[in-house]
Design a protein around this motif. Structure first.
Motif, PDB file in Angstrom:
ATOM      1  N   ALA A 216     -25.826  18.599  12.747  1.00  0.00           N
ATOM      2  CA  ALA A 216     -25.146  18.161  11.526  1.00  0.00           C
ATOM      3  C   ALA A 216     -24.586  19.352  10.757  1.00  0.00           C
ATOM      4  N   ALA A 217     -25.326  20.469  10.734  1.00  0.00           N
ATOM      5  CA  ALA A 217     -24.814  21.668  10.056  1.00  0.00           C
ATOM      6  C   ALA A 217     -23.568  22.189  10.755  1.00  0.00           C
ATOM      7  N   ILE A 218     -23.585  22.180  12.082  1.00  0.00           N
ATOM      8  CA  ILE A 218     -22.433  22.674  12.848  1.00  0.00           C
ATOM      9  C   ILE A 218     -21.245  21.723  12.708  1.00  0.00           C
ATOM     10  N   THR A 219     -21.521  20.428  12.687  1.00  0.00           N
ATOM     11  CA  THR A 219     -20.469  19.422  12.672  1.00  0.00           C
ATOM     12  C   THR A 219     -19.826  19.278  11.308  1.00  0.00           C
ATOM     13  N   TYR A 220     -20.632  19.461  10.258  1.00  0.00           N
ATOM     14  CA  TYR A 220     -20.133  19.319   8.881  1.00  0.00           C
ATOM     15  C   TYR A 220     -20.535  20.532   8.052  1.00  0.00           C
ATOM     16  N   PRO A 221     -19.985  21.709   8.369  1.00  0.00           N
ATOM     17  CA  PRO A 221     -20.412  22.930   7.663  1.00  0.00           C
ATOM     18  C   PRO A 221     -20.003  22.955   6.196  1.00  0.00           C
ATOM     19  N   ASP A 222     -19.064  22.119   5.793  1.00  0.00           N
ATOM     20  CA  ASP A 222     -18.631  22.134   4.394  1.00  0.00           C
ATOM     21  C   ASP A 222     -19.725  21.675   3.434  1.00  0.00           C
ATOM     22  N   GLN A 223     -20.772  21.051   3.955  1.00  0.00           N
ATOM     23  CA  GLN A 223     -21.869  20.621   3.085  1.00  0.00           C
ATOM     24  C   GLN A 223     -22.755  21.792   2.660  1.00  0.00           C
ATOM     25  N   LEU A 224     -22.552  22.969   3.274  1.00  0.00           N
ATOM     26  CA  LEU A 224     -23.406  24.126   3.020  1.00  0.00           C
ATOM     27  C   LEU A 224     -22.745  25.054   2.004  1.00  0.00           C
ATOM     28  N   ASP A 225     -23.541  25.572   1.087  1.00  0.00           N
ATOM     29  CA  ASP A 225     -23.017  26.489   0.081  1.00  0.00           C
ATOM     30  C   ASP A 225     -23.909  27.711  -0.118  1.00  0.00           C
ATOM     31  N   GLY A 226     -24.744  28.016   0.863  1.00  0.00           N
ATOM     32  CA  GLY A 226     -25.628  29.170   0.763  1.00  0.00           C
ATOM     33  C   GLY A 226     -27.019  28.843   0.273  1.00  0.00           C
ATOM     34  N   ARG A 227     -27.161  27.760  -0.469  1.00  0.00           N
ATOM     35  CA  ARG A 227     -28.493  27.331  -0.908  1.00  0.00           C
ATOM     36  C   ARG A 227     -29.132  26.480   0.189  1.00  0.00           C
ATOM     37  N   ARG A 228     -30.459  26.533   0.264  1.00  0.00           N
ATOM     38  CA  ARG A 228     -31.165  25.792   1.314  1.00  0.00           C
ATOM     39  C   ARG A 228     -30.897  24.300   1.180  1.00  0.00           C
ATOM     40  N   ARG A 229     -30.399  23.730   2.263  1.00  0.00           N
ATOM     41  CA  ARG A 229     -30.081  22.306   2.250  1.00  0.00           C
ATOM     42  C   ARG A 229     -30.531  21.655   3.548  1.00  0.00           C
ATOM     43  N   ARG A 230     -30.975  20.423   3.439  1.00  0.00           N
ATOM     44  CA  ARG A 230     -31.267  19.620   4.630  1.00  0.00           C
ATOM     45  C   ARG A 230     -29.974  18.961   5.082  1.00  0.00           C
ATOM     46  N   GLU A 231     -29.617  19.222   6.323  1.00  0.00           N
ATOM     47  CA  GLU A 231     -28.321  18.820   6.826  1.00  0.00           C
ATOM     48  C   GLU A 231     -28.248  17.304   7.038  1.00  0.00           C
ATOM     49  N   VAL A 232     -27.099  16.727   6.732  1.00  0.00           N
ATOM     50  CA  VAL A 232     -26.879  15.289   6.875  1.00  0.00           C
ATOM     51  C   VAL A 232     -25.552  15.072   7.576  1.00  0.00           C
ATOM     52  N   ALA A 233     -25.361  13.849   8.063  1.00  0.00           N
ATOM     53  CA  ALA A 233     -24.083  13.460   8.644  1.00  0.00           C
ATOM     54  C   ALA A 233     -23.163  12.954   7.544  1.00  0.00           C
ATOM     55  N   LYS A 234     -21.885  13.133   7.763  1.00  0.00           N
ATOM     56  CA  LYS A 234     -20.899  12.687   6.797  1.00  0.00           C
ATOM     57  C   LYS A 234     -19.882  11.782   7.507  1.00  0.00           C
ATOM     58  N   ASP A 235     -19.031  11.152   6.706  1.00  0.00           N
ATOM     59  CA  ASP A 235     -18.006  10.276   7.267  1.00  0.00           C
ATOM     60  C   ASP A 235     -16.716  11.025   7.573  1.00  0.00           C
ATOM     61  N   ASP A 236     -16.686  12.322   7.322  1.00  0.00           N
ATOM     62  CA  ASP A 236     -15.489  13.117   7.596  1.00  0.00           C
ATOM     63  C   ASP A 236     -15.315  13.322   9.100  1.00  0.00           C
ATOM     64  N   PRO A 237     -14.121  13.677   9.536  1.00  0.00           N
ATOM     65  CA  PRO A 237     -13.934  14.015  10.950  1.00  0.00           C
ATOM     66  C   PRO A 237     -14.833  15.182  11.334  1.00  0.00           C
ATOM     67  N   PRO A 238     -15.437  15.148  12.513  1.00  0.00           N
ATOM     68  CA  PRO A 238     -16.342  16.242  12.911  1.00  0.00           C
ATOM     69  C   PRO A 238     -15.576  17.519  13.188  1.00  0.00           C
ATOM     70  N   SER A 239     -16.260  18.656  12.976  1.00  0.00           N
ATOM     71  CA  SER A 239     -15.657  19.940  13.319  1.00  0.00           C
ATOM     72  C   SER A 239     -15.606  20.080  14.837  1.00  0.00           C
ATOM     73  N   LEU A 240     -14.892  21.082  15.288  1.00  0.00           N
ATOM     74  CA  LEU A 240     -14.794  21.370  16.720  1.00  0.00           C
ATOM     75  C   LEU A 240     -15.655  22.574  17.103  1.00  0.00           C
ATOM     76  N   ILE A 241     -16.603  22.957  16.249  1.00  0.00           N
ATOM     77  CA  ILE A 241     -17.453  24.121  16.486  1.00  0.00           C
ATOM     78  C   ILE A 241     -18.535  23.776  17.504  1.00  0.00           C
ATOM     79  N   THR A 242     -18.735  24.661  18.470  1.00  0.00           N
ATOM     80  CA  THR A 242     -19.807  24.495  19.450  1.00  0.00           C
ATOM     81  C   THR A 242     -20.658  25.764  19.493  1.00  0.00           C
ATOM     82  N   GLN A 243     -21.955  25.579  19.694  1.00  0.00           N
ATOM     83  CA  GLN A 243     -22.853  26.721  19.798  1.00  0.00           C
ATOM     84  C   GLN A 243     -22.805  27.334  21.192  1.00  0.00           C
TER      85      GLN A 243
END
Length: 475
Positions: A216-243
């Protein structure tokens, strides 16, 4: 006690032999060691060393200001022995209290470095490390991805990448990261194998949820702002980032969190090694298009989950039809999957867990569930109790041959009525899992000062005990 050679075997890959330039590796390590010693850090040990780079553990002592003692309110005394016209007496001067001395608290951190040389134009290890640094900064704050320590971002400046502010320089880039001391999922799998015991399914459910949150962090990185967050899914289009390097070696085990339902029974997991991370080109794979990144990361989760179920299974390239069972999320439906046939046929494995693995390895874009649906399925699985799973262990094993059946019947006739499955079910209880995690992870019978699997590259890991021991000597 796990021997040093066993640890080396764990981290060796298909390099086919050692091509490690020991002089270059030694010089690189000493440069990093001297630099950070001058920065006030204390060298602890070499964590890993391979053909592409290494990692070193340092101690840092930070002052912790003590809580100031509360200042008592001034005391006023009414002089009842004088006339009623008397005024209140002024408060006496409080006795000054000494300022408490700050205490020192230890923090451990990891410095990861590459083994490029400026003269080697064909080497890209430095660039891989720069690439990893860029992605980790993007995922700052993610609970389930290893974190760069932000106060050391200035160490990114090197002779090739100087900044105009005159900050400190290194010959090559480094990453300074948090340290997780409980090993990797790969080590956990091996330790369960040594005691000849399956990993409890409730643990696997918890680990699945952790890894899906990393996705979820990789797919929706815009939810992150540097503060500790528990990653969630969003309704936005997924990113194309792969590990691009999902495996047990690249999933670190963190700590328990007693006040956190998701990590009270099983520790938090964190994904590492983004050196090969990239943003996929949807036009390069018209079949998956905008789902290319999500499908790759979910496939990595599926492969790691298969290893947790059965380490001896290989990653198949064959696809088969699987019918998902009814759950709180899905109605039964058929889809193609690359999940291993033995995992799908394992009737003693929770059906919803088999569905999850199969869905992560779905073979068609229209069969791939949304990340929100998979997270919902994993949260429901994590909440399952030992009693919920008990019927799976009550099923009798298939009789392989008449001799086994006869031996079992003879044992039962002599009073052995307790089923082996019932004994195995007990390992799903809270108490059993807590005891296992204490034994397998937190009090594991391995040498914490020996080389571990932290932050290693996939190809070309070739080290010897004598070489690594020499590297750890203060020079």
């Amino acid at each position: 006690m796990t021997s040093f050679s066993e640890t080396i075997d764990d981290i060796n890959t298909s390099s086919g032999g050692s091509s490690l330039d020991q002089n270059r590796a030694t010089n690189r390590l000493l440069e990093v060691k001297r630099y950070f010693t001058n920065e006030g850090l204390q060298f602890r040990k070499v964590i890993a060393q391979g053909n592409h780079g290494g990692a070193v553990l340092f101690d840092q002592w930070l002052p912790v200001e003590p809580e100031p003692e509360p200042v008592p309110a001034p005391k006023y005394q009414d002089d009842m022995s004088v006339s009623s016209s008397s005024k209140r007496k002024a408060p006496s001067e409080p006795t000054p209290t000494p300022t408490p001395e700050p205490t020192m608290q230890r923090r451990q951190l990891v410095v990861k470095y590459a083994l490029d040389t400026e003269e080697d134009a064909t080497s890209d290890n430095d660039e891989d490390l720069r690439n990893e640094f860029r992605w980790l900064r993007k995922f700052a704050g993610a609970e389930h991805i290893i974190q760069v320590l932000p106060e050391y971002n200035h160490l990114w400046r090197t002779k090739k990448n100087q900044s105009s502010d005159g900050g400190p320089l290194l010959a090559h880039p480094v990453i300074v990261m948090e340290y997780l001391e409980n090993g990797t999922l790969d080590q956990l799998i091996n330790r369960f194998g040594k005691i000849e015991r399956r990993i409890p399914q409730r643990l696997i459910w918890s680990f699945a949820l952790c890894m899906l949150r990393a996705v979820a962090a990789i797919t929706y990185p815009d939810q992150l702002d540097g503060r500790r967050r528990r990653e969630v899914a969003k309704d936005d289009p997924p990113s194309l980032i792969t590990q691009n390097s999902w495996k047990g070696l690249n999933v670190l085990i963190g700590d328990m969190m007693e006040d956190d339902a998701e990590h009270s029974l099983a520790p938090v997991l964190k994904l590492i090694d983004f050196g090969r991370g990239r943003e996929e080109d949807p036009e390069a794979d018209p079949y998956w298009e905008e789902l290319k990144g999500l499908s790759n990361n979910l496939a990595g989760v599926g492969w790691v989950l298969q290893d947790l179920v059965d380490r001896d299974l290989y990653r198949e390239n064959d696809y088969r039809v699987w019918r998902a069972g009814r759950s709180a999320v899905f109605d039964p439906y058929d889809f193609t999957t690359g999940a291993h046939a033995l995992v799908l046929a394992n009737e003693r494995l929770d059906r919803a867990l088999r569905d999850l693995i199969a869905m992560c390895l779905a073979g068609h874009r229209h069969h791939l569930p949304t990340l929100r649906e998979l997270l919902t399925l994993a949260r429901a699985g994590r909440r399952k109790t030992a009693e919920d799973l008990r019927p799976l262990y009550a099923k009798k094993k298939k009789k392989r041959d008449d001799a086994q059946a006869q031996a079992k019947a003879q044992a039962q006739s002599q009073g052995g009525n307790e089923e082996e499955e019932e004994e195995e079910w007990l390992y799903e209880t809270d108490e059993a899992i807590e005891e296992l995690m204490q034994r397998i992870v937190f009090d594991a019978d391995f040498d914490p000062d020996s080389v571990s699997d932290m932050a290693l590259d996939e190809v070309g890991v070739a080290v010897t005990a004598s070489f690594l021991n020499a590297l750890t000597i203060n020079k």
